[in-house]
Enzyme design. Structure first.
Site, PDB file in Angstrom:
ATOM      1  N   SER A   1       3.345  -2.108  10.478  1.00  0.00           N
ATOM      2  CA  SER A   1       4.789  -2.201  10.709  1.00  0.00           C
ATOM      3  C   SER A   1       5.357  -3.586  10.402  1.00  0.00           C
ATOM      4  O   SER A   1       6.280  -4.048  11.073  1.00  0.00           O
ATOM      5  CB  SER A   1       5.139  -1.757  12.131  1.00  0.00           C
ATOM      6  OG  SER A   1       4.752  -0.408  12.327  1.00  0.00           O
TER       7      SER A   1
ATOM      8  N   GLU B   1      -5.355  -5.092  10.585  1.00  0.00           N
ATOM      9  CA  GLU B   1      -4.340  -4.059  10.809  1.00  0.00           C
ATOM     10  C   GLU B   1      -4.653  -3.311  12.099  1.00  0.00           C
ATOM     11  O   GLU B   1      -5.462  -2.364  12.089  1.00  0.00           O
ATOM     12  CB  GLU B   1      -4.355  -3.059   9.642  1.00  0.00           C
ATOM     13  CG  GLU B   1      -4.044  -3.668   8.299  1.00  0.00           C
ATOM     14  CD  GLU B   1      -3.542  -2.613   7.322  1.00  0.00           C
ATOM     15  OE1 GLU B   1      -2.420  -2.771   6.838  1.00  0.00           O
ATOM     16  OE2 GLU B   1      -4.249  -1.621   7.090  1.00  0.00           O
TER      17      GLU B   1
ATOM     18  N   ASN C   1       0.866  -1.182   0.000  1.00  0.00           N
ATOM     19  CA  ASN C   1       0.000   0.000   0.000  1.00  0.00           C
ATOM     20  C   ASN C   1       0.903   1.232   0.000  1.00  0.00           C
ATOM     21  O   ASN C   1       1.476   1.601   1.022  1.00  0.00           O
ATOM     22  CB  ASN C   1      -0.881  -0.040   1.266  1.00  0.00           C
ATOM     23  CG  ASN C   1      -1.736   1.201   1.430  1.00  0.00           C
ATOM     24  OD1 ASN C   1      -1.822   2.030   0.516  1.00  0.00           O
ATOM     25  ND2 ASN C   1      -2.359   1.345   2.588  1.00  0.00           N
TER      26      ASN C   1
ATOM     27  N   LYS D   1       0.161   4.263  -0.343  1.00  0.00           N
ATOM     28  CA  LYS D   1      -0.473   5.466   0.230  1.00  0.00           C
ATOM     29  C   LYS D   1      -0.219   6.680  -0.670  1.00  0.00           C
ATOM     30  O   LYS D   1      -0.097   6.518  -1.884  1.00  0.00           O
ATOM     31  CB  LYS D   1      -0.008   5.674   1.680  1.00  0.00           C
ATOM     32  CG  LYS D   1      -0.201   4.397   2.508  1.00  0.00           C
ATOM     33  CD  LYS D   1      -0.047   4.589   3.985  1.00  0.00           C
ATOM     34  CE  LYS D   1      -0.240   3.249   4.689  1.00  0.00           C
ATOM     35  NZ  LYS D   1      -0.172   3.330   6.142  1.00  0.00           N
TER      36      LYS D   1
ATOM     37  N   GLU E   1      -6.901   4.603   7.972  1.00  0.00           N
ATOM     38  CA  GLU E   1      -6.682   6.030   7.675  1.00  0.00           C
ATOM     39  C   GLU E   1      -7.930   6.637   7.025  1.00  0.00           C
ATOM     40  O   GLU E   1      -8.245   7.806   7.244  1.00  0.00           O
ATOM     41  CB  GLU E   1      -5.440   6.194   6.779  1.00  0.00           C
ATOM     42  CG  GLU E   1      -4.169   5.966   7.587  1.00  0.00           C
ATOM     43  CD  GLU E   1      -2.976   5.458   6.784  1.00  0.00           C
ATOM     44  OE1 GLU E   1      -2.986   5.544   5.552  1.00  0.00           O
ATOM     45  OE2 GLU E   1      -2.031   4.948   7.430  1.00  0.00           O
TER      46      GLU E   1
ATOM     47  N   HIS F   1      -9.562   1.041   4.984  1.00  0.00           N
ATOM     48  CA  HIS F   1      -8.295   1.254   5.680  1.00  0.00           C
ATOM     49  C   HIS F   1      -8.531   2.199   6.863  1.00  0.00           C
ATOM     50  O   HIS F   1      -9.330   3.142   6.766  1.00  0.00           O
ATOM     51  CB  HIS F   1      -7.262   1.840   4.712  1.00  0.00           C
ATOM     52  CG  HIS F   1      -5.876   1.839   5.285  1.00  0.00           C
ATOM     53  ND1 HIS F   1      -5.464   2.772   6.207  1.00  0.00           N
ATOM     54  CD2 HIS F   1      -4.839   0.988   5.108  1.00  0.00           C
ATOM     55  CE1 HIS F   1      -4.209   2.503   6.560  1.00  0.00           C
ATOM     56  NE2 HIS F   1      -3.807   1.422   5.909  1.00  0.00           N
TER      57      HIS F   1
ATOM     58  N   GLY G   1       2.365   2.220  10.827  1.00  0.00           N
ATOM     59  CA  GLY G   1       3.321   3.313  10.694  1.00  0.00           C
ATOM     60  C   GLY G   1       4.011   3.699  11.993  1.00  0.00           C
ATOM     61  O   GLY G   1       4.648   4.751  12.067  1.00  0.00           O
TER      62      GLY G   1
HETATM   63  P1  PGA Z   1       2.755   0.270   7.683  1.00  0.00           P
HETATM   64  O1  PGA Z   1       1.294   0.459   7.035  1.00  0.00           O
HETATM   65  O2  PGA Z   1       3.307  -1.016   7.103  1.00  0.00           O
HETATM   66  O3  PGA Z   1       3.528   1.475   7.244  1.00  0.00           O
HETATM   67  O4  PGA Z   1       2.590   0.173   9.140  1.00  0.00           O
HETATM   68  C1  PGA Z   1       0.439  -0.623   6.796  1.00  0.00           C
HETATM   69  C2  PGA Z   1      -0.845  -0.140   6.194  1.00  0.00           C
HETATM   70  O5  PGA Z   1      -1.299   0.950   6.552  1.00  0.00           O
HETATM   71  O6  PGA Z   1      -1.454  -0.824   5.357  1.00  0.00           O
END
Ligand code: PGA
Length: 258
Positions: free
Chosen positions: A219, A173, A11, A13, A103, A101, A179
């Site tokens: 992460s 997740e 992803n 982003k 976010e 997601h 992140g």
């Molecule tokens: P990250 O994000 O690997 O940077 O923690 C995962 C995601 O948001 O899908």
């Protein structure tokens, strides 16, 4: 090991200019082409919308690589300035779409109802949803992770017919891991993945629950992917930050036990 599809999805982003995105894809392709290890793993790249078509074209030539959008509209078509519909995404060559997601849920206030509509439209237009669920740090502190994840799953997906549900990929997740550099332990990931699978089994039966891929995200990187992918109910990863570097993303793809 199960016969479920093993999947590593990147992803991206809101990162990369057009030329950086093309370069990254070619770097990943180059590494995968040379190695062939884990050829059978599905590799999914989710770039920003403007690059979907060209990245789909550029991805040709590598086995089992697919393009995903990071979101789609909850509306079919019409006067919704700035929105991108599921049918548009399909028409430029993508096969998957990330839906729900955290976010999007947090910053864009997407509700269970919104993501449910997106899932329906994605399936209508022959896109497989990568459906994200996960609890916040607060939820976990209150020991409410099962309830939260359970309602995200049931409220937005369990209206689907079995044939539709079988096209969905789930991504667990935990919001506190995205992140942050804090990864769920293998015990935490396995516990929730097993819980998700058991809910699917109760609703759709053993065959569908046994063949649903459930990815871990938050992460996940080249250092911890192997131990996470060894968990019996973890079928791969949804990778954010670590998918922006070709070498690390490829290493994660190569992390599945052979
Ligand atoms: P990250 O994000 O690997 O940077 O923690 C995962 C995601 O948001 O899908």
């Amino acid at each position: 090991m199960s016969n479920r599809k093993k999947i590593v999805a990147g992803n991206w982003k809101m990162n990369k200019t057009y030329s950086e995105a093309i370069t990254l894809l070619y770097e990943v392709k180059d590494i995968l082409f040379k190695s062939k290890k884990n050829d059978g793993v599905l590799k999914i790249i989710a770039p920003p919308f403007p690059y979907l078509h060209d990245l789909h074209e550029a991805s040709k030539g590598i086995r089992n690589i697919y393009i995903a959008a990071q979101n789609c509209s909850s509306e079919e078509a019409g006067a919704f300035t700035g929105e991108v519909s599921a049918s548009m995404i399909k028409s430029v060559g993508a096969n998957y779409v990330i839906i729900g997601h955290s976010e999007r849920r947090i910053y864009f206030k997407e509700t269970h109802q919104d993501v449910r509509k997106k899932v329906d439209l994605a399936l209508k237009h022959h896109l497989s949803p990568i459906f994200c669920i996960g609890e916040s740090a607060e939820d976990r502190k209150e020991n409410e992770q099962f309830e939260v994840v359970g309602s995200q799953l049931t409220d937005s997906l369990f209206h689907l017919e079995p044939t539709e549900f079988s096209k969905v990929v789930i991504a667990y997740e935990p919001v506190w891991a995205i992140g942050t550099g804090i990864t769920a332990t293998t015990a935490q990931a396995q516990e929730i993945h097993l819980f998700i699978r058991s809910l699917i089994e109760k609703k759709y039966g053993k065959e569908i629950s046994g063949s649903t891929s459930i990815l871990y995200g938050g992460s996940c990187n080249a250092k911890n992917a192997t131990e996470l992918f060894l968990c019996p109910d973890v079928d791969g990863g949804l990778i954010g930050g670590a998918s922006l570097k070709a070498a690390e993303f490829s290493e994660i793809i190569h992390s599945f036990p052979q």
